[in-house]
Scaffold this active site. Structure first.
Site, PDB file in Angstrom:
ATOM      1  CE  LYS A   1     -11.288  -2.721 -22.525  1.00 19.48           C
ATOM      2  NZ  LYS A   1     -12.344  -1.699 -22.383  1.00 19.48           N
TER       3      LYS A   1
ATOM      4  CD  GLU B   1      -3.002  -0.950   2.289  1.00 20.09           C
ATOM      5  OE1 GLU B   1      -2.678  -0.297   3.300  1.00 20.09           O
ATOM      6  OE2 GLU B   1      -4.077  -1.556   2.184  1.00 20.09           O
TER       7      GLU B   1
HETATM    8  C1  LIG Z   1     -13.203  -1.374 -21.340  1.00 19.61           C
HETATM    9  C2  LIG Z   1     -13.491   0.048 -21.011  1.00 19.61           C
HETATM   10  C3  LIG Z   1     -13.428   0.526 -19.691  1.00 19.61           C
HETATM   11  C4  LIG Z   1     -13.354  -0.377 -18.489  1.00 19.61           C
HETATM   12  O1  LIG Z   1     -12.345  -1.234 -18.398  1.00 19.61           O
HETATM   13  P1  LIG Z   1     -12.447  -2.479 -17.356  1.00 19.61           P
HETATM   14  O2  LIG Z   1     -11.043  -2.923 -17.241  1.00 19.61           O
HETATM   15  O3  LIG Z   1     -13.383  -3.455 -17.976  1.00 19.61           O
HETATM   16  O4  LIG Z   1     -12.983  -1.930 -16.078  1.00 19.61           O
HETATM   17  C5  LIG Z   1     -13.571   1.882 -19.475  1.00 19.61           C
HETATM   18  N1  LIG Z   1     -13.790   2.722 -20.489  1.00 19.61           N
HETATM   19  C6  LIG Z   1     -13.893   2.298 -21.767  1.00 19.61           C
HETATM   20  C7  LIG Z   1     -14.127   3.298 -22.844  1.00 19.61           C
HETATM   21  C8  LIG Z   1     -13.764   0.950 -22.066  1.00 19.61           C
HETATM   22  O5  LIG Z   1     -13.891   0.539 -23.317  1.00 19.61           O
END
Ligand SMILES: *Cc1c(COP(=O)(O)O)cnc(C)c1O
Length: 416
Positions: A227, A53
Site C-alpha cells: 500500500k 520452509e
Molecule cells: C489491506 C488491509 C489488510 C489486509 O491486507 P491484504 O494484503 O489484502 O490481506 C489488513 N488490515 C488492514 C487495516 C488493511 O487495510
C-alpha cells in the site's frame, strides 16, 4: 533449455491491456500503488523457484544459502526502518499477518477489541464472514458522532467491560492520525496486548508522516508492503523480542508453508527504497496531495467524513450531496470515466456494505506517478463533473478524455 515454444498470446495480451489501463486511467484506490522497476524485477526473479520452509539458518530444505541472506536482509531492513526488535517478513498478505498474530497470542474464543468494520475497521478485525470473527470474540469501539474520530472513551469503557486479551488499532478507511499512546495506556490498564494494524499507513510511518506505533509502545505491528509502502503484494509483522518465537511459529508452521522468496526479496527492495531520504519527500507529498484533493472535493460541495484528512485518504459522504447517489453508483460512473476508486461505508451508513453511501479516495498511486496539488484540484473537479453528469454519456466520455490527457504527462510505466 526446452521451454515451451508457443507464446501465450492470450495471457500476455491481457497483461498489456492492464499496463495500458494503469498508464491511462487515474488510480485513486487508497490501498494501491505503483511499484518500482526494482521491486518488479525482484518479484519476477528466479527466487520464485525456491523452497525454504523455516527461517534463516533453520530450513527444512537444502540450497538456501542465498535465500537465507535475502531473508536476513529483509528482516534487518524492516526492523531498522521501524525501530522494532523483531520482524517476520513471510506473511503472504496483510490478512495472513493478522491471523498469524491471533494464532500466536490468543486461544479460540478469546475476546479482542477492534474498530467497528462499518467505521473503518478491516475484515480481519472480527468480521463474522472472516476467520477472525468466527474464531475469536471481537467486540468493537467506534468513532464519535461529533467529530468522527476514534472515541477513546468508548475504547476504555469497552476494555473495562469486556477485559479483552488484545486491543487492535488500525483501520482500512480512516482519514486521521491514530495515536497509539491512549491505546497503550488502556491496554496496560486491563492487562491486554496491543496490536497496531498499519496495513495502510506503513509507508507514511516509514516516511515520517504518521507517528510510529512501535515507538509509541505497540507490542505488535502488522502491515502490508504494497500500500503506501510501495513494495510487492505481501504482509509483515514486527514485534518485541518476547513475542518473536511465538509469532514466527504461528506464521510457519502455524499458518503457511514455504515463503514466497521472490516476494520476500522484493520486500527487502521496498524497505531499502523506503529508507532513502527521497521517500520522506514522497510520504509528505502523499499527505499534501490528499489535503489538496480534500479541499477540492469540499469546494465542490462534497462532505468529508471527519471534515478532512491527516493521511493518504479522504472518505466522502455522498448523502448530503445527492440522496439518490450511493457509493456503488458513484464508483461505477467514475469507472466509466477512467477514475478508479471504491465505495465505502460512512459512519452510521443507512445502506448495506455492498451499496454504501460513501467513497474512499487515496493519493499514494497518483503521488508516485508525480502528480501534485494542481493535478489534485483537476481530479477533484473531474470527480465532481462525473458524479453530476453520471447519466450523460457525452459528459462521461469528455471526462475520460480529460483523464487520458492528464495521465499522458505522468505515465507510470512508459516502457512497459
Ligand atoms: C489491506 C488491509 C489488510 C489486509 O491486507 P491484504 O494484503 O489484502 O490481506 C489488513 N488490515 C488492514 C487495516 C488493511 O487495510
Amino acid at each position: 533449455m526446452p521451454w515451451p515454444e508457443p507464446h501465450d498470446h492470450d495471457l500476455f495480451t491481457l497483461i498489456d491491456r492492464e499496463v495500458d489501463r494503469q498508464n491511462r486511467t487515474v488510480q485513486l484506490i487508497a490501498s494501491e500503488n505503483f511499484t518500482s522497476p526494482a521491486v518488479l524485477r525482484a518479484t519476477g526473479s528466479v527466487l520464485t523457484n525456491k523452497y525454504s520452509e523455516g527461517y534463516p539458518g533453520k530450513r527444512y530444505y537444502g540450497g538456501n544459502e542465498v535465500i537465507d541472506s535475502v531473508e536476513d536482509l529483509a528482516r534487518d531492513r524492516a526492523t531498522a526502518l521501524f525501530g522494532a526488535e523483531h520482524a517476520n517478513v513471510q506473511p503472504h498478505a496483510g490478512a495472513n499477518a493478522n491471523m498469524a498474530v491471533y494464532l500466536a497470542t490468543l486461544e479460540v474464543g478469546d475476546t479482542v477489541l477492534g474498530l467497528r468494520l462499518d467505521q473503518g475497521g478491516h475484515l480481519t478485525h472480527g468480521s463474522p464472514v472472516n476467520a477472525s470473527g468466527r474464531l475469536y470474540n471481537f467486540v468493537s469501539y467506534g468513532v464519535t458522532t461529533s467529530d468522527e474520530r476514534i472515541d477513546f472513551d468508548q475504547v476504555r469503557e469497552a476494555a473495562l467491560a469486556h477485559r479483552p486479551k488484545m486491543i487492535v488499532a488500525g483501520a482500512t478507511a480512516y482519514s486521521r492520525i491514530i495515536d497509539s499512546r491512549p491505546f497503550r495506556a488502556i491496554a496496560d490498564e486491563v492487562g491486554a496486548l496491543f496490536m497496531f494494524d498499519a496495513a495502510h499507513i506503513a509507508g507514511l510511518i516509514a516516511g515520517g508522516q504518521h507517528p510510529n506505533p512501535v515507538e509509541q509502545g505497540a507490542d505488535i505491528m502488522t502491515f502490508t508492503t504494497h500500500k503506501t509502502l510501495r513494495g510487492p503484494r505481501g504482509g509483515a509483522i514486527l514485534c518485541t523480542k518476547a513475542l518473536a518465537e511465538r509469532i514466527d511459529k504461528a506464521v510457519f508452521p502455524g499458518l503457511q508453508g514455504g515463503p514466497l522468496d521472490h516476494v520476500v526479496a522484493a520486500k527487502a527492495v521496498a524497505f531499502f527504497e523506503a529508507a532513502q531520504p527521497e521517500f520522506k519527500d514522497y510520504a509528505a507529498r502523499i499527505v499534501a496531495n490528499a489535503a489538496a484533493l480534500a479541499e477540492s472535493l469540499a469546494g465542490h460541495g462534497l462532505r468529508l467524513v471527519s471534515g478532512g484528512t491527516d493521511n493518504h485518504l479522504v472518505l466522502v459522504d455522498l448523502r448530503s450531496f445527492d440522496a439518490d447517489l450511493s457509493g456503488k453508483k458513484a464508483r461505477l460512473a467514475l469507472d466509466r470515466a477512467g477514475i478508479s476508486l471504491n465505495e465505502n461505508t460512512v459512519p452510521d451508513d443507512p445502506r448495506p456494505p455492498y451499496i454504501t453511501s460513501g467513497l474512499r479516495i487515496g493519493t499514494p498511486a497518483v503521488t508516485t506517478q508525480g502528480m501534485g496539488e494542481a493535478e489534485m484540484a483537476t481530479i477533484g473537479a473531474l470527480i465532481h463533473r462525473t458524479l453530476v453528469g453520471r447519466d450523460d454519456e457525452h459528459e462521461i466520455a469528455a471526462v475520460r478524455a480529460a483523464v487520458n490527457e492528464l495521465c499522458e504527462a505522468f505515465t507510470p510505466y512508459p516502457d512497459a
